[in-house]
Design a protein around this motif. Structure first.
Motif, PDB file in Angstrom:
ATOM      1  N   ASP A  41       0.819  -1.217   0.000  1.00 20.19           N
ATOM      2  CA  ASP A  41       0.000   0.000   0.000  1.00 20.19           C
ATOM      3  C   ASP A  41       0.847   1.259   0.000  1.00 20.19           C
ATOM      4  N   GLY A  42       1.984   1.195   0.561  1.00 18.69           N
ATOM      5  CA  GLY A  42       2.900   2.336   0.617  1.00 18.69           C
ATOM      6  C   GLY A  42       4.060   1.950   1.502  1.00 18.69           C
ATOM      7  N   PRO A  43       5.269   2.052   0.988  1.00 20.93           N
ATOM      8  CA  PRO A  43       6.412   1.562   1.766  1.00 20.93           C
ATOM      9  C   PRO A  43       6.576   2.320   3.089  1.00 20.93           C
ATOM     10  N   PRO A  44       6.677   1.590   4.187  1.00 25.97           N
ATOM     11  CA  PRO A  44       6.905   2.224   5.479  1.00 25.97           C
ATOM     12  C   PRO A  44       8.369   2.627   5.618  1.00 25.97           C
ATOM     13  N   ARG A  45       8.659   3.419   6.621  1.00 19.10           N
ATOM     14  CA  ARG A  45      10.042   3.789   6.884  1.00 19.10           C
ATOM     15  C   ARG A  45      10.811   2.617   7.462  1.00 19.10           C
ATOM     16  N   CYS A  46      10.110   1.756   8.209  1.00 20.51           N
ATOM     17  CA  CYS A  46      10.768   0.647   8.891  1.00 20.51           C
ATOM     18  C   CYS A  46       9.788  -0.504   9.075  1.00 20.51           C
ATOM     19  N   VAL A  47      10.305  -1.722   8.988  1.00 22.40           N
ATOM     20  CA  VAL A  47       9.519  -2.923   9.276  1.00 22.40           C
ATOM     21  C   VAL A  47      10.254  -3.698  10.365  1.00 22.40           C
ATOM     22  N   LEU A  48       9.543  -3.986  11.437  1.00 23.21           N
ATOM     23  CA  LEU A  48      10.074  -4.787  12.537  1.00 23.21           C
ATOM     24  C   LEU A  48       9.512  -6.197  12.394  1.00 23.21           C
ATOM     25  N   LEU A  49      10.388  -7.191  12.311  1.00 25.95           N
ATOM     26  CA  LEU A  49       9.961  -8.568  12.059  1.00 25.95           C
ATOM     27  C   LEU A  49      10.245  -9.467  13.245  1.00 25.95           C
ATOM     28  N   ASP A  50       9.216 -10.147  13.714  1.00 24.47           N
ATOM     29  CA  ASP A  50       9.388 -11.204  14.701  1.00 24.47           C
ATOM     30  C   ASP A  50       9.848 -12.442  13.930  1.00 24.47           C
ATOM     31  N   LEU A  51      11.111 -12.800  14.083  1.00 28.15           N
ATOM     32  CA  LEU A  51      11.671 -13.910  13.318  1.00 28.15           C
ATOM     33  C   LEU A  51      11.083 -15.258  13.713  1.00 28.15           C
ATOM     34  N   GLN A  52      10.343 -15.305  14.818  1.00 29.74           N
ATOM     35  CA  GLN A  52       9.684 -16.535  15.250  1.00 29.74           C
ATOM     36  C   GLN A  52       8.263 -16.654  14.697  1.00 29.74           C
ATOM     37  N   LEU A  58      11.185 -15.044   4.484  1.00 27.03           N
ATOM     38  CA  LEU A  58      12.246 -14.044   4.341  1.00 27.03           C
ATOM     39  C   LEU A  58      12.500 -13.643   2.888  1.00 27.03           C
ATOM     40  N   SER A  59      11.997 -14.399   1.942  1.00 27.27           N
ATOM     41  CA  SER A  59      12.199 -14.055   0.531  1.00 27.27           C
ATOM     42  C   SER A  59      11.577 -12.702   0.180  1.00 27.27           C
ATOM     43  N   ALA A  60      10.499 -12.325   0.849  1.00 31.06           N
ATOM     44  CA  ALA A  60       9.847 -11.043   0.576  1.00 31.06           C
ATOM     45  C   ALA A  60      10.675  -9.873   1.076  1.00 31.06           C
ATOM     46  N   VAL A  61      11.479 -10.103   2.087  1.00 30.14           N
ATOM     47  CA  VAL A  61      12.241  -9.026   2.716  1.00 30.14           C
ATOM     48  C   VAL A  61      13.254  -8.412   1.759  1.00 30.14           C
ATOM     49  N   ALA A  62      13.844  -9.197   0.896  1.00 27.80           N
ATOM     50  CA  ALA A  62      14.845  -8.683  -0.039  1.00 27.80           C
ATOM     51  C   ALA A  62      14.268  -7.586  -0.926  1.00 27.80           C
ATOM     52  N   GLY A  63      13.052  -7.757  -1.361  1.00 26.61           N
ATOM     53  CA  GLY A  63      12.412  -6.737  -2.190  1.00 26.61           C
ATOM     54  C   GLY A  63      12.158  -5.457  -1.427  1.00 26.61           C
ATOM     55  N   TRP A  64      11.823  -5.576  -0.153  1.00 33.88           N
ATOM     56  CA  TRP A  64      11.573  -4.383   0.651  1.00 33.88           C
ATOM     57  C   TRP A  64      12.854  -3.606   0.880  1.00 33.88           C
ATOM     58  N   THR A  65      13.941  -4.317   1.178  1.00 31.36           N
ATOM     59  CA  THR A  65      15.201  -3.616   1.418  1.00 31.36           C
ATOM     60  C   THR A  65      15.700  -2.972   0.133  1.00 31.36           C
ATOM     61  N   ALA A  66      15.466  -3.612  -1.012  1.00 31.62           N
ATOM     62  CA  ALA A  66      15.849  -3.020  -2.289  1.00 31.62           C
ATOM     63  C   ALA A  66      15.066  -1.740  -2.559  1.00 31.62           C
ATOM     64  N   ALA A  67      13.851  -1.651  -2.011  1.00 31.04           N
ATOM     65  CA  ALA A  67      13.021  -0.456  -2.181  1.00 31.04           C
ATOM     66  C   ALA A  67      13.352   0.624  -1.147  1.00 31.04           C
ATOM     67  N   GLY A  68      14.344   0.358  -0.290  1.00 35.53           N
ATOM     68  CA  GLY A  68      14.768   1.345   0.679  1.00 35.53           C
ATOM     69  C   GLY A  68      14.098   1.268   2.033  1.00 35.53           C
ATOM     70  N   VAL A  69      13.374   0.190   2.287  1.00 37.42           N
ATOM     71  CA  VAL A  69      12.714   0.017   3.581  1.00 37.42           C
ATOM     72  C   VAL A  69      13.724  -0.592   4.561  1.00 37.42           C
ATOM     73  N   ARG A  70      13.868   0.045   5.716  1.00 39.67           N
ATOM     74  CA  ARG A  70      14.757  -0.502   6.758  1.00 39.67           C
ATOM     75  C   ARG A  70      14.031  -1.663   7.420  1.00 39.67           C
ATOM     76  N   VAL A  71      14.700  -2.805   7.530  1.00 42.68           N
ATOM     77  CA  VAL A  71      14.106  -3.996   8.122  1.00 42.68           C
ATOM     78  C   VAL A  71      14.935  -4.398   9.328  1.00 42.68           C
ATOM     79  N   ILE A  72      14.240  -4.598  10.454  1.00 45.87           N
ATOM     80  CA  ILE A  72      14.897  -5.010  11.702  1.00 45.87           C
ATOM     81  C   ILE A  72      14.218  -6.286  12.180  1.00 45.87           C
ATOM     82  N   GLY A  73      15.001  -7.321  12.393  1.00 44.86           N
ATOM     83  CA  GLY A  73      14.464  -8.582  12.880  1.00 44.86           C
ATOM     84  C   GLY A  73      14.775  -8.758  14.359  1.00 44.86           C
ATOM     85  N   PHE A  74      13.887  -9.438  15.062  1.00 40.39           N
ATOM     86  CA  PHE A  74      14.100  -9.732  16.474  1.00 40.39           C
ATOM     87  C   PHE A  74      13.498 -11.101  16.778  1.00 40.39           C
ATOM     88  N   GLY A  75      13.925 -11.680  17.889  1.00 37.72           N
ATOM     89  CA  GLY A  75      13.314 -12.924  18.348  1.00 37.72           C
ATOM     90  C   GLY A  75      14.114 -14.129  18.139  1.00 37.72           C
TER      91      GLY A  75
END
Length: 75
Positions: A41-52, A58-75
């Protein structure tokens, strides 16, 4: 605005409350399909991912980072 992938309601409420005290908005998605739709719908500034999260692909994450979205994983 940011997005949080988390199916733990208590943790998600802590994250959103902390963000709110700092003047930030974080939307919560309980599964990866809703997260992908929200990112589309519109790229966010950051995506926080619960890795659990069992729905996370995780294949979708590569496209988001290529679009400039900061991705932070935790868990």
């Amino acid at each position: 605005a940011g997005l949080l992938l988390c199916d733990d309601l208590l943790f998600a409420s802590k994250v959103t409350a902390t963000a709110r005290t700092h003047g930030l908005a974080v939307g919560v998605c309980r599964d990866a399909d809703r997260l992908a739709a929200a990112v589309a719908d519109g790229p966010p500034r950051c995506v926080l991912l619960d890795l659990q999260n069992p729905t996370l692909a995780l294949s979708a994450v590569a496209g988001w980072t290529a679009a400039g979205v900061r991705v932070i994983g935790f868990g």
